[in-house]
Write an enzyme that holds these catalytic residues in place. Structure first.
Site, PDB file in Angstrom:
ATOM      1  N   ASN A  49      -9.962  -4.976   3.103  1.00  0.00           N
ATOM      2  CA  ASN A  49      -9.048  -5.699   2.369  1.00  0.00           C
ATOM      3  C   ASN A  49      -8.489  -4.877   1.028  1.00  0.00           C
ATOM      4  OD1 ASN A  49     -10.917  -7.730   3.891  1.00  0.00           O
ATOM      5  ND2 ASN A  49      -9.417  -9.225   3.198  1.00  0.00           N
ATOM      6  N   SER A  73       2.263  -7.454   9.551  1.00  0.00           N
ATOM      7  CA  SER A  73       0.654  -7.427   9.418  1.00  0.00           C
ATOM      8  C   SER A  73       0.071  -8.586   9.018  1.00  0.00           C
ATOM      9  CB  SER A  73       0.459  -6.492   8.356  1.00  0.00           C
ATOM     10  OG  SER A  73       1.005  -6.819   7.187  1.00  0.00           O
ATOM     11  N   THR A 110      -6.707  -0.984  10.771  1.00  0.00           N
ATOM     12  CA  THR A 110      -7.314  -2.107  10.237  1.00  0.00           C
ATOM     13  C   THR A 110      -8.719  -2.315  10.567  1.00  0.00           C
ATOM     14  OG1 THR A 110      -7.209  -4.536   9.952  1.00  0.00           O
ATOM     15  CG2 THR A 110      -6.009  -3.656  11.902  1.00  0.00           C
ATOM     16  N   LYS A 135      -2.529  -2.681  16.501  1.00  0.00           N
ATOM     17  CA  LYS A 135      -3.202  -1.373  15.725  1.00  0.00           C
ATOM     18  C   LYS A 135      -4.200  -0.679  16.834  1.00  0.00           C
ATOM     19  CE  LYS A 135      -1.304  -2.263  11.781  1.00  0.00           C
ATOM     20  NZ  LYS A 135      -0.441  -1.197  11.122  1.00  0.00           N
ATOM     21  N   ILE A 168       0.763  -1.436  -0.127  1.00  0.00           N
ATOM     22  CA  ILE A 168      -0.060   0.134  -0.180  1.00  0.00           C
ATOM     23  C   ILE A 168       1.006   1.291   0.032  1.00  0.00           C
ATOM     24  CG2 ILE A 168      -2.012   1.247   1.217  1.00  0.00           C
ATOM     25  CD1 ILE A 168      -2.554  -1.755   2.485  1.00  0.00           C
ATOM     26  N   TYR A 199      -1.738  -8.968  16.172  1.00  0.00           N
ATOM     27  CA  TYR A 199      -1.637  -8.127  15.185  1.00  0.00           C
ATOM     28  C   TYR A 199      -2.740  -6.796  15.232  1.00  0.00           C
ATOM     29  CZ  TYR A 199      -2.609  -5.809  10.760  1.00  0.00           C
ATOM     30  OH  TYR A 199      -2.952  -4.893   9.621  1.00  0.00           O
ATOM     31  N   HIS A 214      -3.293 -13.369   1.123  1.00  0.00           N
ATOM     32  CA  HIS A 214      -4.430 -12.704   0.579  1.00  0.00           C
ATOM     33  C   HIS A 214      -4.942 -13.291  -0.562  1.00  0.00           C
ATOM     34  CE1 HIS A 214      -2.248  -9.205   2.544  1.00  0.00           C
ATOM     35  NE2 HIS A 214      -3.211  -9.290   3.322  1.00  0.00           N
ATOM     36  N   LEU A 215      -6.522 -13.294  -0.412  1.00  0.00           N
ATOM     37  CA  LEU A 215      -6.977 -14.463  -1.304  1.00  0.00           C
ATOM     38  C   LEU A 215      -6.832 -13.987  -3.027  1.00  0.00           C
ATOM     39  CD1 LEU A 215      -9.245 -16.378  -1.922  1.00  0.00           C
ATOM     40  CD2 LEU A 215     -11.063 -14.453  -1.839  1.00  0.00           C
ATOM     41  N   ASN A 245      12.657  -0.839   6.124  1.00  0.00           N
ATOM     42  CA  ASN A 245      13.739  -1.568   6.459  1.00  0.00           C
ATOM     43  C   ASN A 245      13.790  -2.935   5.663  1.00  0.00           C
ATOM     44  OD1 ASN A 245      11.838  -3.310   7.234  1.00  0.00           O
ATOM     45  ND2 ASN A 245      12.303  -3.597   9.636  1.00  0.00           N
TER      46      ASN A 245
HETATM   47  N1  LIG Z   1      -3.078  -5.347   3.047  1.00  0.00           N
HETATM   48  C1  LIG Z   1      -3.861  -5.146   3.745  1.00  0.00           C
HETATM   49  O1  LIG Z   1      -5.042  -5.462   3.150  1.00  0.00           O
HETATM   50  C2  LIG Z   1      -4.125  -4.341   5.042  1.00  0.00           C
HETATM   51  C3  LIG Z   1      -5.324  -4.213   5.692  1.00  0.00           C
HETATM   52  C4  LIG Z   1      -5.494  -3.460   7.028  1.00  0.00           C
HETATM   53  C5  LIG Z   1      -4.263  -2.667   7.405  1.00  0.00           C
HETATM   54  N2  LIG Z   1      -2.940  -3.139   6.697  1.00  0.00           N
HETATM   55  C6  LIG Z   1      -1.852  -2.165   7.193  1.00  0.00           C
HETATM   56  O2  LIG Z   1      -1.333  -1.394   6.078  1.00  0.00           O
HETATM   57  C7  LIG Z   1       0.065  -1.123   6.308  1.00  0.00           C
HETATM   58  C8  LIG Z   1       0.746  -1.602   4.986  1.00  0.00           C
HETATM   59  O3  LIG Z   1       0.261  -3.180   4.500  1.00  0.00           O
HETATM   60  P1  LIG Z   1       0.824  -3.839   3.207  1.00  0.00           P
HETATM   61  O4  LIG Z   1      -0.124  -4.648   2.938  1.00  0.00           O
HETATM   62  O5  LIG Z   1       1.347  -2.628   2.428  1.00  0.00           O
HETATM   63  O6  LIG Z   1       2.087  -4.341   3.971  1.00  0.00           O
HETATM   64  P2  LIG Z   1       3.582  -4.653   3.497  1.00  0.00           P
HETATM   65  O7  LIG Z   1       4.326  -5.767   4.191  1.00  0.00           O
HETATM   66  O8  LIG Z   1       3.644  -4.891   1.893  1.00  0.00           O
HETATM   67  O9  LIG Z   1       3.997  -3.334   3.848  1.00  0.00           O
HETATM   68  C9  LIG Z   1       4.693  -2.926   5.067  1.00  0.00           C
HETATM   69  C10 LIG Z   1       6.064  -2.294   5.100  1.00  0.00           C
HETATM   70  O10 LIG Z   1       6.667  -1.897   6.092  1.00  0.00           O
HETATM   71  C11 LIG Z   1       8.013  -2.203   6.167  1.00  0.00           C
HETATM   72  N3  LIG Z   1       8.483  -2.191   7.529  1.00  0.00           N
HETATM   73  C12 LIG Z   1       8.016  -3.315   8.470  1.00  0.00           C
HETATM   74  N4  LIG Z   1       8.633  -2.930   9.551  1.00  0.00           N
HETATM   75  C13 LIG Z   1       9.423  -1.891   9.545  1.00  0.00           C
HETATM   76  C14 LIG Z   1      10.135  -1.080  10.417  1.00  0.00           C
HETATM   77  N5  LIG Z   1      10.228  -1.633  11.857  1.00  0.00           N
HETATM   78  N6  LIG Z   1      10.830  -0.043   9.743  1.00  0.00           N
HETATM   79  C15 LIG Z   1      10.820   0.191   8.713  1.00  0.00           C
HETATM   80  N7  LIG Z   1      10.092  -0.390   7.755  1.00  0.00           N
HETATM   81  C16 LIG Z   1       9.375  -1.562   8.253  1.00  0.00           C
HETATM   82  C17 LIG Z   1       8.079  -3.498   5.270  1.00  0.00           C
HETATM   83  O11 LIG Z   1       9.377  -3.708   5.044  1.00  0.00           O
HETATM   84  C18 LIG Z   1       7.225  -3.188   4.427  1.00  0.00           C
HETATM   85  O12 LIG Z   1       7.983  -2.547   3.232  1.00  0.00           O
HETATM   86  C19 LIG Z   1       0.369  -2.168   7.558  1.00  0.00           C
HETATM   87  O13 LIG Z   1       0.497  -1.326   8.515  1.00  0.00           O
HETATM   88  C20 LIG Z   1      -0.907  -3.091   7.667  1.00  0.00           C
HETATM   89  O14 LIG Z   1      -0.934  -3.394   9.005  1.00  0.00           O
HETATM   90  C21 LIG Z   1      -2.928  -3.565   5.505  1.00  0.00           C
END
Ligand SMILES: NC(=O)c1ccc[n+]([C@@H]2O[C@H](COP(=O)([O-])OP(=O)(O)OC[C@H]3O[C@@H](n4cnc5c(N)ncnc54)[C@H](O)[C@@H]3O)[C@@H](O)[C@H]2O)c1
Length: 338
Positions: free
Chosen positions: A178, A85, A125, A153, A21, A149, A197-198, A41
């Protein structure tokens, strides 16, 4: 006019901007002329997806790194995606989740306070909501996270509310349903390992990267017996972050907003739509229900529409899947050396 345009531009720090995202949001912000600095990171992110703005490899828990970053760039606001996540993993490794998500956010908030940066948009979330699940979940639905998790949040939302109350912080917590789909130009997309993810799983089956998919439960109280979820296009999510930043920079109030499209799709509908979009057969095996899955999770995003003026553009699940299909096909060809 030109001057006004330049003055409204901002320098935005995106933590987790090399992830799914975050990378779409980086592209959307850069397209509007904002300056983007990505801090990641690379724990689950990918360097090649951080292609908009400046990239800094580092951890949000590292105060020295944050001080160097904030001290040398005029950051106006932060969009905070960085987190672990995966629900299942969080049950097995709760301490890592609390450390990364909660301590990481505390570290970031402390650095923002040290450097006088007031505005934060936080990735929350729909998993913060608990039973009983109504047909459409509003922000006032009972909060009762079911996993470490989701609990992390919720804890962060509480911390943000307390910090804002004390002064110096303005925040919006965006509760995504989602996230799905990919950049329509296929410059970035979803690349989670392992994938949970589905839609990507179904598309991997269409590409022959996995034998098929297992539908977990077909006896739920839904029209076709499979679970219903709210799939919101990742570009619509990215747009909501821009509106959230505008809201905060205009002095708008703090709070939580659902980001969903209000239209659920069942697992079976997703599989059928993917077969239609890809023109390929998707082998399906029926499995048992998974503990803790609720039959239906669909969001009411009226608040985001009314307060932020958010207008999601992708409603049809086939349109969402079509953008993901383009991305996954391209990734598949690239990995195959094609
Ligand atoms: N994908 C979904 O459907 C969804 C739904 C609800 C909430 N979220 C939230 O959205 C956010 C992004 O989700 P995503 O699907 O893009 O996940 P993702 O894993 O693709 O992205 C998370 C990013 O954060 C980086 N990261 C993790 N810990 C770190 C740290 N300590 N320091 C620096 N960077 C760090 C990771 O390397 C990664 O690039 C997350 O917080 C997740 O909980 C996602």
């Amino acid at each position: 006019m030109g001057l006004l345009y330049i003055r409204s531009m901002a320098q935005i720090l995106i933590t987790g901007g090399a992830g799914y995202i975050g990378s779409h949001t980086a592209k959307a912000l850069a397209a509007q002329g904002h300056g983007v600095v990505v801090l990641d990171n690379l724990a689950t992110g990918h360097r090649d997806l951080a292609r908009w703005g400046e990239f800094v490899q580092g951890d949000v828990r590292d105060a020295t790194c944050l001080d160097a970053l904030f001290g040398s760039r005029n950051i106006d606001a932060v969009v905070h995606f960085a987190a672990m996540s995966q629900v299942g993993e969080s049950v097995l490794r709760p301490l890592e989740y609390y450390d990364n998500n909660v301590r990481g956010t505390l570290s970031l908030l402390a650095a923002m306070a040290r450097h006088g940066v007031p505005d934060l948009v936080f990735s929350s979330t729909c998993a913060v909501y608990g039973p009983p699940f109504e047909a459409l979940l509003t922000e006032d639905h009972p909060i009762a996270p079911l996993s470490p998790y989701a609990h992390s949040k919720r804890m962060i939302e509480d911390i943000l509310a307390d910090a804002a109350q004390a002064g110096g912080l303005r925040f919006l917590a965006l509760r995504y349903f989602n996230a799905a789909g990919a950049d329509p130009e296929a410059e970035t997309g979803e690349r989670h390992t392992p994938e949970t993810h589905l839609i990507p799983l179904v598309l991997q089956a269409a590409l022959g990267q996995r034998p098929g998919i297992t539908i977990l439960g077909q006896d739920y109280p839904t029209p076709d017996g499979t679970c219903i979820r709210d799939y919101i296009h990742v570009c619509d999510l990215a747009q909501a972050h821009i509106l959230a930043l505008d809201h905060l920079r205009r002095g708008g109030g703090c709070g939580a907003f659902n980001l969903g499209n209000g239209l659920g799709a069942s697992v079976r509908e997703v599989v059928n739509a993917a077969a239609e979009v890809t023109g390929r057969a998707i082998p399906v095996t029926m499995g048992q229900r998974r503990a803790g899955d609720s039959p239906r999770l669909v969001g009411d995003a009226t608040r985001a529409r009314e307060v932020l003026g958010w207008r999601p553009r992708y409603a049809d699940i086939r349109e969402i899947i079509a953008t993901a299909w383009r991305w996954h096909s391209q990734e598949h060809a690239r990995n195959a050396g094609g």
